[in-house]
Structure formats: structure tokens, C-alpha cells
Enzyme design. Structure first.
Site, PDB file in Angstrom:
ATOM      1  N   SER A  85       0.852  -1.194   0.000  1.00  0.00           N
ATOM      2  CA  SER A  85       0.000   0.000   0.000  1.00  0.00           C
ATOM      3  C   SER A  85       0.882   1.237   0.000  1.00  0.00           C
ATOM      4  O   SER A  85       2.006   1.203   0.540  1.00  0.00           O
ATOM      5  CB  SER A  85      -0.863   0.001   1.267  1.00  0.00           C
ATOM      6  OG  SER A  85      -1.475   1.261   1.448  1.00  0.00           O
TER       7      SER A  85
ATOM      8  N   TYR B 245      -0.921   0.311  10.227  1.00  0.00           N
ATOM      9  CA  TYR B 245      -1.063  -0.460   8.983  1.00  0.00           C
ATOM     10  C   TYR B 245       0.103  -0.126   8.044  1.00  0.00           C
ATOM     11  O   TYR B 245       0.708  -1.023   7.443  1.00  0.00           O
ATOM     12  CB  TYR B 245      -2.414  -0.100   8.364  1.00  0.00           C
ATOM     13  CG  TYR B 245      -2.678  -0.550   6.955  1.00  0.00           C
ATOM     14  CD1 TYR B 245      -3.163  -1.833   6.690  1.00  0.00           C
ATOM     15  CD2 TYR B 245      -2.508   0.325   5.875  1.00  0.00           C
ATOM     16  CE1 TYR B 245      -3.457  -2.228   5.383  1.00  0.00           C
ATOM     17  CE2 TYR B 245      -2.800  -0.061   4.574  1.00  0.00           C
ATOM     18  CZ  TYR B 245      -3.272  -1.334   4.327  1.00  0.00           C
ATOM     19  OH  TYR B 245      -3.557  -1.719   3.039  1.00  0.00           O
TER      20      TYR B 245
HETATM   21  N1  LIG Z   1      -8.769  -1.266  -0.712  1.00  0.00           N
HETATM   22  C1  LIG Z   1      -7.787  -0.390  -0.837  1.00  0.00           C
HETATM   23  O1  LIG Z   1      -8.017   0.824  -1.051  1.00  0.00           O
HETATM   24  C2  LIG Z   1      -6.361  -0.860  -0.752  1.00  0.00           C
HETATM   25  C3  LIG Z   1      -5.340   0.079  -1.003  1.00  0.00           C
HETATM   26  C4  LIG Z   1      -4.018  -0.335  -0.924  1.00  0.00           C
HETATM   27  C5  LIG Z   1      -3.722  -1.648  -0.626  1.00  0.00           C
HETATM   28  N2  LIG Z   1      -4.726  -2.539  -0.382  1.00  0.00           N
HETATM   29  C6  LIG Z   1      -4.359  -3.923  -0.087  1.00  0.00           C
HETATM   30  O2  LIG Z   1      -5.040  -4.771  -0.999  1.00  0.00           O
HETATM   31  C7  LIG Z   1      -5.183  -6.070  -0.399  1.00  0.00           C
HETATM   32  C8  LIG Z   1      -6.598  -6.568  -0.570  1.00  0.00           C
HETATM   33  O3  LIG Z   1      -7.460  -5.726   0.159  1.00  0.00           O
HETATM   34  P1  LIG Z   1      -8.989  -5.487  -0.262  1.00  0.00           P
HETATM   35  O4  LIG Z   1      -9.174  -4.019  -0.218  1.00  0.00           O
HETATM   36  O5  LIG Z   1      -9.302  -6.262  -1.470  1.00  0.00           O
HETATM   37  O6  LIG Z   1      -9.702  -6.106   1.026  1.00  0.00           O
HETATM   38  P2  LIG Z   1     -11.115  -6.858   1.238  1.00  0.00           P
HETATM   39  O7  LIG Z   1     -12.046  -6.610   0.093  1.00  0.00           O
HETATM   40  O8  LIG Z   1     -11.548  -6.470   2.608  1.00  0.00           O
HETATM   41  O9  LIG Z   1     -10.702  -8.396   1.207  1.00  0.00           O
HETATM   42  C9  LIG Z   1      -9.804  -8.910   2.142  1.00  0.00           C
HETATM   43  C10 LIG Z   1      -9.766 -10.421   2.009  1.00  0.00           C
HETATM   44  O10 LIG Z   1      -8.807 -10.952   2.928  1.00  0.00           O
HETATM   45  C11 LIG Z   1      -9.446 -11.914   3.785  1.00  0.00           C
HETATM   46  N3  LIG Z   1      -8.735 -11.902   5.070  1.00  0.00           N
HETATM   47  C12 LIG Z   1      -8.595 -10.870   5.930  1.00  0.00           C
HETATM   48  N4  LIG Z   1      -7.868 -11.249   6.985  1.00  0.00           N
HETATM   49  C13 LIG Z   1      -7.511 -12.541   6.774  1.00  0.00           C
HETATM   50  C14 LIG Z   1      -6.757 -13.473   7.522  1.00  0.00           C
HETATM   51  N5  LIG Z   1      -6.205 -13.151   8.693  1.00  0.00           N
HETATM   52  N6  LIG Z   1      -6.579 -14.711   7.020  1.00  0.00           N
HETATM   53  C15 LIG Z   1      -7.128 -15.056   5.821  1.00  0.00           C
HETATM   54  N7  LIG Z   1      -7.860 -14.198   5.068  1.00  0.00           N
HETATM   55  C16 LIG Z   1      -8.057 -12.957   5.561  1.00  0.00           C
HETATM   56  C17 LIG Z   1     -10.913 -11.453   3.820  1.00  0.00           C
HETATM   57  O11 LIG Z   1     -11.836 -12.463   4.162  1.00  0.00           O
HETATM   58  P3  LIG Z   1     -12.222 -12.771   5.720  1.00  0.00           P
HETATM   59  O12 LIG Z   1     -12.488 -11.443   6.355  1.00  0.00           O
HETATM   60  O13 LIG Z   1     -13.401 -13.674   5.646  1.00  0.00           O
HETATM   61  O14 LIG Z   1     -11.007 -13.437   6.286  1.00  0.00           O
HETATM   62  C18 LIG Z   1     -11.104 -11.071   2.349  1.00  0.00           C
HETATM   63  O15 LIG Z   1     -11.255 -12.218   1.538  1.00  0.00           O
HETATM   64  C19 LIG Z   1      -4.717  -5.926   1.052  1.00  0.00           C
HETATM   65  O16 LIG Z   1      -3.395  -6.394   1.170  1.00  0.00           O
HETATM   66  C20 LIG Z   1      -4.751  -4.425   1.282  1.00  0.00           C
HETATM   67  O17 LIG Z   1      -3.864  -4.020   2.278  1.00  0.00           O
HETATM   68  C21 LIG Z   1      -6.037  -2.172  -0.433  1.00  0.00           C
END
Ligand SMILES: NC(=O)c1ccc[n+]([C@@H]2O[C@H](COP(=O)([O-])OP(=O)(O)OC[C@H]3O[C@@H](n4cnc5c(N)ncnc54)[C@H](OP(=O)(O)O)[C@@H]3O)[C@@H](O)[C@H]2O)c1
Length: 231
Positions: free
Chosen positions: A139, A152
């Protein structure tokens, strides 16, 4: 068929990436803690005719990480490991003066320790692959100082450094830290519930990951928007 392990694949970016890789003929090992959403994601992916092992569990559980790699071995090996599951440390995010230390520990455990644990577990199979690659989803909060994103962000900075050193230590692999940029996902909504401004869908950044897989640039840190623009 190449085999990918994708953590956090029930929602958001992980699910979007899984669906696209499946459509490209990859076999997949997927995880998330919530079994219901993971099952639904796995069914959507299996609709592409791919072989998919969907294992509910928490990436911080060493036994679960071993199961993920065992499942991949059963599909033929590990060609790609995507560490995508992530913890914020506080939901909503708070300034450092209020950040619960247990939340910081959790962010480090999920985003850093578990990511390395899974790499360690998968490395023998990754080294055997003709095109082994590790993707650490990072990120810009790991590189810039944004108010409330400190815990984070610190965990993502640590993840970046692990990925950078892994790339040096494993010259036979590609190790890419990828910043997807802001996306409209549950994670962002949990981080900043009051910020409901428009954000790109996670599907829109998947082409960045495909470009890395297709072109196999040097190990390093990449921003998805620039990769998508250059596509
Ligand atoms: N969204 C943004 O704006 C953004 C920006 C920069 C970087 N990112 C990065 O992108 C990546 C994906 O994020 P996203 O935004 O797509 O998030 P999301 O839609 O909330 O999805 C997160 C996924 O991870 C799973 N998860 C969370 N904790 C877990 C654990 N301890 N063990 C196994 N599975 C777990 C969740 O399912 P469960 O909750 O059921 O476990 C879900 O499937 C992350 O690394 C995040 O830091 C996101």
C-alpha cells in the site's frame, strides 16, 4: 496448468484476481477466514473450469498455511504466491496516540509474519517452478505518511522490505511488491467509514498483475496504476 495460492480471496482484490487467473487457465488455492464468502468465490471461480481448493482459515495459523501449500502440491506445485490478506490494526483507523498495541501486533502478524511464514512454507515448490513468483500486496500507506494509517502503514513498509530482500536472496524467482492504489472494498470502508468518495473497483487493477505475470519484470516494488496505464 500453473498453480497460484491467493490469500484473502473471498472478496475484493483477491477474488477479482482469482476470477481472472481462473479464466486464464490457472489452478487455484484460495483462503479467507469466512467460509461462506470463500465458498461462493470458489464456486464462481470453478465456473471457469479451473481446479480450485478453497480452504477457510486464518493466515496467522501455521497449520492453515501448511494446508494451503499441501493443497497446491496436490494440484502440481506453486508457481505464484499472492499474499493479499491484510489487517488494518484498528477499524476504523485511529491516530498513533490511540492505536491499540494489540491492533498493531495483529497487523504485523497478518501482514508481515504470516506473509513470510507462507513464503517459507511454499519456497521449495516455488523454486521448482519454471516461473516462480511471489506477489506481496502492499500500500502507499507503507511509503507515505498519512494521518491514522501509521500502524497499517508500518506493517506494509515491513512487508515491502521483506519482499525486497527476498528478491535479492532468491534470484531464480520474481518477487513483486504491488501497491494496488485505492479501491472500493470492504477493507477501505472499514478503514475510513466516512469516506465514501468514488474509488476504482478492484477488478480495474487486475490488469497490472497480469502484466507482471506476462512480462516478468525484475523483482521490485510496482504501482498498479502505472502498470495498467502502460498496458
Ligand atoms: N482497498 C484499498 O483501497 C487498498 C489500497 C491499498 C492496498 N490494499 C491492499 O489490498 C489487499 C486486498 O485488500 P482489499 O481491499 O481487497 O480487502 P477486502 O475486500 O476487505 O478483502 C480482504 C480479504 O482478505 C481476507 N482476510 C482478511 N484477513 C484474513 C486473515 N487473517 N486470514 C485469511 N484471510 C483474511 C478477507 O476475508 P475474511 O475477512 O473472511 O477473512 C477477504 O477475503 C490488502 O493487502 C490491502 O492491504 C487495499
Amino acid at each position: 496448468m500453473p498453480v497460484a495460492i491467493i490469500t484473502g480471496a473471498s472478496k475484493g482484490l483477491g477474488r477479482a484476481l482469482a476470477e481472472t487467473l481462473a479464466a486464464r487457465g490457472w489452478d487455484l488455492v484460495l483462503d479467507a477466514r469466512g467460509a461462506g464468502a470463500l465458498k461462493e468465490a470458489a464456486e464462481a471461480v470453478a465456473g471457469h473450469g479451473t481446479r480450485v481448493a478453497a480452504l477457510p482459515g486464518d493466515v496467522t495459523d501455521a497449520g492453515h498455511r501448511a494446508e494451503l501449500v499441501t493443497a497446491a502440491r496436490g494440484l502440481g506445485g506453486v508457481d505464484l504466491l499472492v499474499s493479499n490478506a491484510s489487517a488494518l490494526g484498528a477499524e476504523p483507523l485511529v491516530r498513533l496516540d490511540e492505536l491499540p498495541l494489540a491492533g498493531l501486533r495483529r497487523a504485523l502478524e497478518v501482514n508481515v509474519v504470516a506473509a513470510l511464514g507462507l513464503v517459507q512454507e511454499a519456497l521449495p515448490l516455488l523454486r521448482e517452478s519454471a516461473a516462480g513468483a511471489v506477489v506481496a500486496v502492499t500500500s502507499d500507506a507503507g511509503a507515505e505518511a498519512y494521518e491514522t494509517w501509521g500502524g497499517y502503514g508500518a506493517s506494509k513498509a515491513a512487508l515491502d522490505q521483506l519482499a525486497a530482500v527476498l528478491g535479492v536472496e532468491e534470484p531464480g524467482l520474481r518477487v513483486w511488491a504491488v501497491d494496488p492504489g485505492d479501491m472500493a472494498t470492504g477493507l477501505y470502508a472499514a478503514a475510513v467509514p466516512d469516506d465514501d468518495g468514488p474509488r476504482p473497483a478492484p477488478e480495474s487493477v487486475v490488469p497490472a498483475f497480469l502484466r507482471l505475470l506476462d512480462e516478468r519484470p525484475a523483482s521490485g516494488r510496482y504501482g498498479a496504476p502505472a502498470l495498467v496505464e502502460g498496458r
